[in-house]
Scaffold this motif. Sequence first.
Motif, mmCIF file in Angstrom:
data_model
loop_
_atom_site.group_PDB
_atom_site.id
_atom_site.type_symbol
_atom_site.label_atom_id
_atom_site.label_comp_id
_atom_site.label_asym_id
_atom_site.label_seq_id
_atom_site.Cartn_x
_atom_site.Cartn_y
_atom_site.Cartn_z
ATOM 1 N N ASP A 197 0.867 -1.184 0.000
ATOM 2 C CA ASP A 197 0.000 0.000 0.000
ATOM 3 C C ASP A 197 0.899 1.228 0.000
ATOM 4 N N PHE A 198 0.850 2.022 -1.076
ATOM 5 C CA PHE A 198 1.688 3.215 -1.185
ATOM 6 C C PHE A 198 0.812 4.398 -1.548
ATOM 7 N N LEU A 199 0.768 5.395 -0.659
ATOM 8 C CA LEU A 199 -0.113 6.554 -0.829
ATOM 9 C C LEU A 199 -1.554 6.076 -0.953
ATOM 10 N N ASP A 200 -2.218 6.293 -2.094
ATOM 11 C CA ASP A 200 -3.619 5.886 -2.214
ATOM 12 C C ASP A 200 -3.799 4.743 -3.210
ATOM 13 N N VAL A 201 -2.740 3.924 -3.380
ATOM 14 C CA VAL A 201 -2.801 2.804 -4.314
ATOM 15 C C VAL A 201 -2.232 1.538 -3.662
ATOM 16 N N THR A 202 -2.869 0.399 -3.942
ATOM 17 C CA THR A 202 -2.321 -0.901 -3.563
ATOM 18 C C THR A 202 -1.691 -1.525 -4.796
ATOM 19 N N LEU A 203 -0.394 -1.806 -4.718
ATOM 20 C CA LEU A 203 0.359 -2.355 -5.844
ATOM 21 C C LEU A 203 0.605 -3.843 -5.611
ATOM 22 N N ASN A 204 0.357 -4.656 -6.638
ATOM 23 C CA ASN A 204 0.468 -6.106 -6.521
ATOM 24 C C ASN A 204 1.437 -6.642 -7.573
ATOM 25 N N LEU A 205 2.596 -7.129 -7.113
ATOM 26 C CA LEU A 205 3.594 -7.664 -8.034
ATOM 27 C C LEU A 205 3.255 -9.083 -8.490
ATOM 28 N N ASN A 206 2.360 -9.746 -7.770
ATOM 29 C CA ASN A 206 2.010 -11.126 -8.135
ATOM 30 C C ASN A 206 1.314 -11.188 -9.486
ATOM 31 N N ASP A 207 0.397 -10.242 -9.722
ATOM 32 C CA ASP A 207 -0.340 -10.253 -10.991
ATOM 33 C C ASP A 207 -0.216 -8.943 -11.760
ATOM 34 N N GLY A 208 0.616 -8.016 -11.254
ATOM 35 C CA GLY A 208 0.823 -6.753 -11.955
ATOM 36 C C GLY A 208 -0.350 -5.797 -11.877
ATOM 37 N N SER A 209 -1.261 -6.013 -10.923
ATOM 38 C CA SER A 209 -2.456 -5.166 -10.818
ATOM 39 C C SER A 209 -2.253 -4.049 -9.800
ATOM 40 N N HIS A 210 -3.165 -3.077 -9.840
ATOM 41 C CA HIS A 210 -3.176 -2.012 -8.834
ATOM 42 C C HIS A 210 -4.609 -1.568 -8.625
ATOM 43 N N GLN A 211 -4.914 -1.093 -7.425
ATOM 44 C CA GLN A 211 -6.275 -0.678 -7.088
ATOM 45 C C GLN A 211 -6.240 0.422 -6.028
ATOM 46 N N PRO A 212 -7.334 1.178 -5.880
ATOM 47 C CA PRO A 212 -7.363 2.263 -4.894
ATOM 48 C C PRO A 212 -7.169 1.741 -3.477
ATOM 49 N N TYR A 213 -6.527 2.559 -2.655
ATOM 50 C CA TYR A 213 -6.311 2.204 -1.252
ATOM 51 C C TYR A 213 -6.741 3.362 -0.360
ATOM 52 N N VAL A 214 -7.461 3.039 0.703
ATOM 53 C CA VAL A 214 -7.866 4.028 1.698
ATOM 54 C C VAL A 214 -7.464 3.495 3.067
ATOM 55 N N LYS A 215 -6.841 4.320 3.874
ATOM 56 C CA LYS A 215 -6.427 3.886 5.195
ATOM 57 C C LYS A 215 -7.640 3.474 6.025
ATOM 58 N N PRO A 216 -7.482 2.503 6.932
ATOM 59 C CA PRO A 216 -8.604 2.041 7.758
ATOM 60 C C PRO A 216 -9.272 3.194 8.506
ATOM 61 N N ASN A 217 -10.602 3.169 8.503
ATOM 62 C CA ASN A 217 -11.431 4.175 9.208
ATOM 63 C C ASN A 217 -11.288 5.584 8.632
ATOM 64 N N ASN A 218 -10.704 5.694 7.445
ATOM 65 C CA ASN A 218 -10.575 7.002 6.794
ATOM 66 C C ASN A 218 -11.685 7.138 5.747
ATOM 67 N N ILE A 219 -12.849 7.600 6.190
ATOM 68 C CA ILE A 219 -14.003 7.713 5.311
ATOM 69 C C ILE A 219 -13.899 8.989 4.479
ATOM 70 N N PRO A 220 -13.976 8.888 3.153
ATOM 71 C CA PRO A 220 -13.867 10.094 2.313
ATOM 72 C C PRO A 220 -15.050 11.037 2.504
ATOM 73 N N VAL A 221 -14.782 12.331 2.456
ATOM 74 C CA VAL A 221 -15.816 13.366 2.556
ATOM 75 C C VAL A 221 -15.606 14.350 1.410
ATOM 76 N N TYR A 222 -16.667 14.633 0.655
ATOM 77 C CA TYR A 222 -16.561 15.520 -0.501
ATOM 78 C C TYR A 222 -17.392 16.785 -0.288
ATOM 79 N N VAL A 223 -17.041 17.839 -1.007
ATOM 80 C CA VAL A 223 -17.717 19.137 -0.894
ATOM 81 C C VAL A 223 -19.187 18.985 -1.276
#
Length: 222
Positions: A83-109
Amino acid sequence: TSNFDVARGSDVSAEVCDLVALNLLHLLKQANLGVDCGAYRDDLLATSDLSPRETENVKKKICQIFREQGLKITIECNKKICDFLDVTLNLNDGSHQPYVKPNNIPVYVNVKSNHPKSVIKQIPLGVNKRLSMCSSDEDKFNANVKMHQEALEKAGHTHKLKFEKQDLNQFNREKKKRNRQKRQYYFNPPFEMRVKTKIAKKFFNILEKNIPPGHRLRPLLN
């Protein structure tokens, strides 16, 4: 010539952090450790083709380099998923996906917030683009979109998030050099939803009245 402190959140804290990180990356490169390392602010990430034991030895050398600079560092190594910044990087299959820290609920304007309509309209579009960039495929996007969709709806946005394939190679292209332009001045009044007066129109009317065509200041105005 003396010790100094740059407080977190001060005017130049981010720039100073970048300078420190660049210096550390330079020292790591000089050490010829056999790993590729990059940094964003105070987060570093490195890839290694070395064996687990060799990578552990590199970890110790990196810690030593940081200690010599009066700094401490915590390192996790020999990981295939990171998990680096806001992305989860996976070397096993070369995939990546969004990452949010635990209990960090996004809030928008909120849509009723005191912002120009053009700004409010771009918020869900920006969220959609960022999530798409952080997702290697539609399945990864759909697996992480729920909390962001709920946060947008809670803020009054009706936009439905959907995966849009992004060309990540655009960030590797060389940027064109900007042409130097003459010095310009802008009148940029702060936005206020309650103001009904056409401020810009009145402002330009004042300019037309006081600086008519032929006036020596006229060429400065568009």
